[in-house]
Design an enzyme around this catalytic site. Structure first.
Site, PDB file in Angstrom:
ATOM      1  N   PHE B 119       0.859  -1.180   0.000  1.00 21.82           N
ATOM      2  CA  PHE B 119       0.000   0.000   0.000  1.00 21.82           C
ATOM      3  C   PHE B 119       0.898   1.234   0.000  1.00 21.82           C
ATOM      4  CE2 PHE B 119      -3.508   2.718   0.997  1.00 21.82           C
ATOM      5  CZ  PHE B 119      -4.627   1.999   0.597  1.00 21.82           C
ATOM      6  N   GLN B 240      -7.979  15.238   4.396  1.00 17.13           N
ATOM      7  CA  GLN B 240      -7.411  14.590   3.222  1.00 17.13           C
ATOM      8  C   GLN B 240      -8.382  14.709   2.049  1.00 17.13           C
ATOM      9  OE1 GLN B 240      -6.381  10.463   4.078  1.00 17.13           O
ATOM     10  NE2 GLN B 240      -4.263  11.076   3.808  1.00 17.13           N
ATOM     11  N   HIS B 242      -9.110  13.819  -2.274  1.00 20.24           N
ATOM     12  CA  HIS B 242      -8.800  12.999  -3.435  1.00 20.24           C
ATOM     13  C   HIS B 242      -9.026  13.897  -4.656  1.00 20.24           C
ATOM     14  CE1 HIS B 242      -9.183   9.872  -6.423  1.00 20.24           C
ATOM     15  NE2 HIS B 242      -8.759   8.988  -5.557  1.00 20.24           N
ATOM     16  N   LEU B 252     -16.073   8.759  -6.027  1.00 21.45           N
ATOM     17  CA  LEU B 252     -14.709   8.786  -6.559  1.00 21.45           C
ATOM     18  C   LEU B 252     -14.603   8.218  -7.967  1.00 21.45           C
ATOM     19  CD1 LEU B 252     -12.291   7.752  -3.682  1.00 21.45           C
ATOM     20  CD2 LEU B 252     -12.790  10.019  -4.599  1.00 21.45           C
ATOM     21  N   GLU B 255      -8.035   6.858  -9.829  1.00 20.62           N
ATOM     22  CA  GLU B 255      -6.894   7.504 -10.485  1.00 20.62           C
ATOM     23  C   GLU B 255      -6.440   6.722 -11.708  1.00 20.62           C
ATOM     24  OE1 GLU B 255      -4.284   9.792  -7.468  1.00 20.62           O
ATOM     25  OE2 GLU B 255      -5.242   8.164  -6.361  1.00 20.62           O
ATOM     26  N   ARG B 286      -0.902  13.010  -6.766  1.00 20.91           N
ATOM     27  CA  ARG B 286      -2.212  13.421  -6.276  1.00 20.91           C
ATOM     28  C   ARG B 286      -2.269  14.892  -5.844  1.00 20.91           C
ATOM     29  NH1 ARG B 286      -5.433   9.738  -1.854  1.00 20.91           N
ATOM     30  NH2 ARG B 286      -5.716   8.150  -3.427  1.00 20.91           N
ATOM     31  N   HIS B 353     -12.142  13.570   1.893  1.00 20.56           N
ATOM     32  CA  HIS B 353     -12.173  12.132   2.132  1.00 20.56           C
ATOM     33  C   HIS B 353     -12.056  11.759   3.619  1.00 20.56           C
ATOM     34  CE1 HIS B 353     -11.775   8.043   0.885  1.00 20.56           C
ATOM     35  NE2 HIS B 353     -10.569   7.902   1.358  1.00 20.56           N
ATOM     36  N   ARG B 398      -2.891  11.478   6.911  1.00 18.73           N
ATOM     37  CA  ARG B 398      -3.002  10.085   7.338  1.00 18.73           C
ATOM     38  C   ARG B 398      -2.354   9.139   6.331  1.00 18.73           C
ATOM     39  NH1 ARG B 398      -6.709   6.113   5.847  1.00 18.73           N
ATOM     40  NH2 ARG B 398      -7.664   7.687   4.513  1.00 18.73           N
TER      41      ARG B 398
END
Lengths: 80, 594
Positions: B119, B240, B242, B252, B255, B286, B353, B398
């Site tokens: 991740f 945060q 996106h 969403l 991406e 991002r 988000h 985060r």
């Protein structure tokens, strides 16, 4: 549908875990629900009881509805 | 008025991951525990978490909690408290294994261990190379977690109050929290939950923004209640975002769309990323893409009647490629943007988000407030965990999969702390006289007001003000205007009127009460953001750019500190970041780059 029952259904439909389902069901309630027969409204209420992911998979076409009574409502949800 | 009083050892507000995890500790310790939730527990927003939960199990390759800690501190842009971060990363293995014992169906390796996937931001050996640390249950990790923990609670006799909305904290004259008021939606009845411990696990408040991935339930009810009860909120400027949510809906767009050749365009159809990132263009990172989009919108080159979004164009791609490589994108686009992306570009906007700030707690989940020069004064009887709380482990940003970890670790520790604090069998403290009066008067005002503002309009005014003035990329002039404007919007919120006056199942009233919570979070966010003059993590200001003196615009000399916002007078003060872990040496300050 009597007022309290409708309001309960509305809350359960538009306060979900998933945003996608919130939006899809809000729109359906605002635009289509009033035009349904009593039996169809009942079928919608049953669908609204589904888990969020399950319902989203049905609405987004990632899964097919196997319950013949509910399938027409799923088809309407996909279109609305 | 005679208000029913229900007596419990503990009440937990919120039945998502953090609430359910706390409840297990309390109920299994034999305490009489109530959990209140606006929705059925397995319909909490935790269900939307897909990525997994981070734990350095080392099942797939060597890993260590200290490496996880390093990644978390770095992710937080050094604003996270290192004692809390050490606590969380160390505890991760234990809480994941416990969850497995609760019946969580984690994906497995061939030899039966929990499978771990890579991740973003998860690295081994202090940032050296990627490591597989995320534990997941297919793409339904949050869903499976809720089910496993709900079942465990049922077994432990936790009492659930479903479709109840908590209204206000009850504090006595010495400031102890002695319960909450709550409304049963089915009857409209207000009830007092008289407790020895009150735990908030009410989730985030992403609905303060016009474009948000958060479900409609995420209205910051716990934050609103805390603020009204005189508890300040910490680091609320950090959210945060996106880059590509469907404008107006927030759903969403992955991406991967840009990866497959999607191009971002402004209102003159210009491929504007060529100006911001001449090499990477639409595939820039991002934050670069989000900032470019926000700049286009701010400078009047957005699309639509309000010029408030840009377009994500894939009309030049072969329809067969779209269907094959980007499954679901066409459906999402048709359903939520009302456009077929094969024929027309998709309206998109940077989308909120996750909330990093919240109710200040220590790593034991006890709520702490400033007083007499100290920031660590425990509010007796009050605990918080999960997205509504700020321990602070996420700091300014985060790390992916740390949100599920946060709610497991701090849900458990808040529960454990309450069990410890109650073990001497202390009696319930007396309720203050007329403990429900404040809530009753709020409800009565909404019920009886005539000629007031509409809930939908007031909510939209909050969301527009936040999106336009305190979005993903922030400008000094906009923040200043936003701070003034949100106080104007507050007047609207303090004057809400509903047309439906019914007592039972009055959803209009619930939405009005939610909006009164949203405004507290919105003020905290705007005012904290305006005040912080540097860029750090998710708080990025145009006037605090990347320079040799201040890499990424971060200014540790002046701003290595937590914001503490008080509702009373919108006063702000700052508390030091704890750079001292519990047992290991500090993760020293460094420029955050990946």
């Amino acid at each position: 549908m009597e007022r309290a029952a409708y309001e309960r259904l509305r809350w359960r439909s538009i306060r979900r875990g998933l945003l996608e389902v919130d939006i899809a069901l809000t729109r359906f309630l605002d635009e289509e629900f009033g035009k349904l027969s009593e039996a169809e409204q009942q079928a919608f209420a049953e669908l609204a009881d589904y888990e969020d992911l399950e319902l989203w998979h049905l609405i987004s076409g990632q899964a097919e509805c196997e319950d013949a009574r509910l399938a027409p409502i799923v088809a309407m949800l996909r279109k609305s | 008025m005679n208000i029913p009083v229900l007596k419990f050892d503990a009440v937990i507000v919120g039945a998502g991951g953090a609430g359910l995890r706390s409840a297990i500790q309390l109920s299994e310790a034999g305490l009489k525990t109530a959990v209140l939730s606006k929705v059925f527990p397995t319909r909490s927003h935790t269900v939307a978490a897909q990525g997994g939960v981070a734990a350095s199990l080392g099942n797939s390759e060597e890993d260590h909690w200290r490496w996880h800690m390093y990644d978390t501190v770095k992710g937080s842009d050094w604003l996270g408290d290192q004692d809390a971060i050490e606590f969380m990363c160390k505890k991760a293995v234990e809480v994941v294994v416990e969850l497995e014992h609760y019946g969580m169906p984690f994906d497995r390796t061939d030899n039966g261990k929990i499978y771990q996937r890579p991740f973003g931001g998860h690295m081994s050996n202090f940032g050296e190379k990627p490591v597989r640390r995320s534990c997941a249950a297919a793409d339904r990790t949050g869903h499976a977690m809720l089910h496993a923990m709900y079942q465990r609670n049922v077994k432990a006799n936790t009492q659930f109050f479903v479709e109840w909305m908590a209204l206000d904290l009850i504090r006595d004259s010495e400031g102890h929290v002695v319960g909450v008021t709550a409304m049963e939606m089915e009857t409209g009845q207000v009830v007092i939950f008289h407790t020895r411990a009150t735990i908030f696990a009410t989730g985030g408040a992403g609905r303060i923004f016009h474009s948000s991935t958060n479900a409609f339930i995420n209205t910051g009810d716990g934050l609103g209640m805390a603020a009204r009860a005189g508890i300040p909120l910490e680091d609320m400027e950090f959210w945060q975002f996106h880059p590509t949510g469907v404008a107006g809906a927030g759903v969403l767009i992955t991406e991967g769309v840009r990866g497959e050749g999607g191009i971002l365009r402004n209102n003159s159809k210009e491929r504007f990323m060529e100006r911001y990132a001449p090499n990477a263009k639409d595939l820039a990172s991002r934050d670069v893409v989000s900032r470019a989009m926000a700049t286009e919108i701010k400078e009047g080159r957005g699309c639509g009647p309000n010029k408030d979004y840009v377009l994500l164009d894939i009309t030049h791609l072969d329809p067969a490629t779209i269907m094959k490589r980007l499954p679901g994108i066409r459906e999402i686009s048709i359903q939520f943007a009302g456009v077929d992306p094969i024929k027309e570009p998709i309206p998109v906007v940077p989308t909120c988000h996750y909330q990093m700030g919240g109710i200040p707690t220590n790593y034991a989940g006890r709520v702490i407030v400033p007083d007499n020069g100290s920031f660590d004064n425990v509010v007796p009887g009050f605990y918080a965990a999960g997205e509504c709380a700020c321990a602070s482990v996420h700091g300014a940003n985060r790390l992916g999969t740390n949100s599920l970890l946060d709610l497991l670790v701090f849900g458990k520790s808040a529960g454990d702390s309450a069990v410890e604090d109650l073990k001497n069998g202390k009696a319930h403290r007396d309720l203050p006289a007329n403990a429900a009066d404040y809530s009753l008067s709020r409800v009565a005002a909404i019920d009886s007001r005539k000629g007031g503002s509409s809930v939908a309009e007031a909510r939209l005014a909050i969301q527009r003000t936040m999106q336009d003035h305190a979005g993903v990329f922030r400008f000094n002039d906009m923040l200043k205007k936003g701070a003034a404007q949100i106080l104007e919007v507050e007047k609207q919120v303090l004057n809400l009127e509903i047309k439906d006056k019914s007592q039972v199942w009055n959803t209009a009233r619930m939405e009005a009460l939610e909006t009164e919570n949203l405004i507290e979070v919105a003020k905290a966010t705007m005012i904290s953001a305006e005040a912080r003059k540097e860029s750090r993590g998710a708080h990025v200001r145009d006037d605090a750019p990347d320079t040799p003196e201040f890499p990424n615009g971060r200014n540790d000399k002046e701003w290595l500190k937590h914001t503490i916002w008080h509702r009373d007078g919108n006063k702000i003060e700052y508390k030091p970041v704890n750079l001292n872990p519990l047992t290991v040496e500090t993760v020293a300050l460094k420029t955050r780059s990946y």
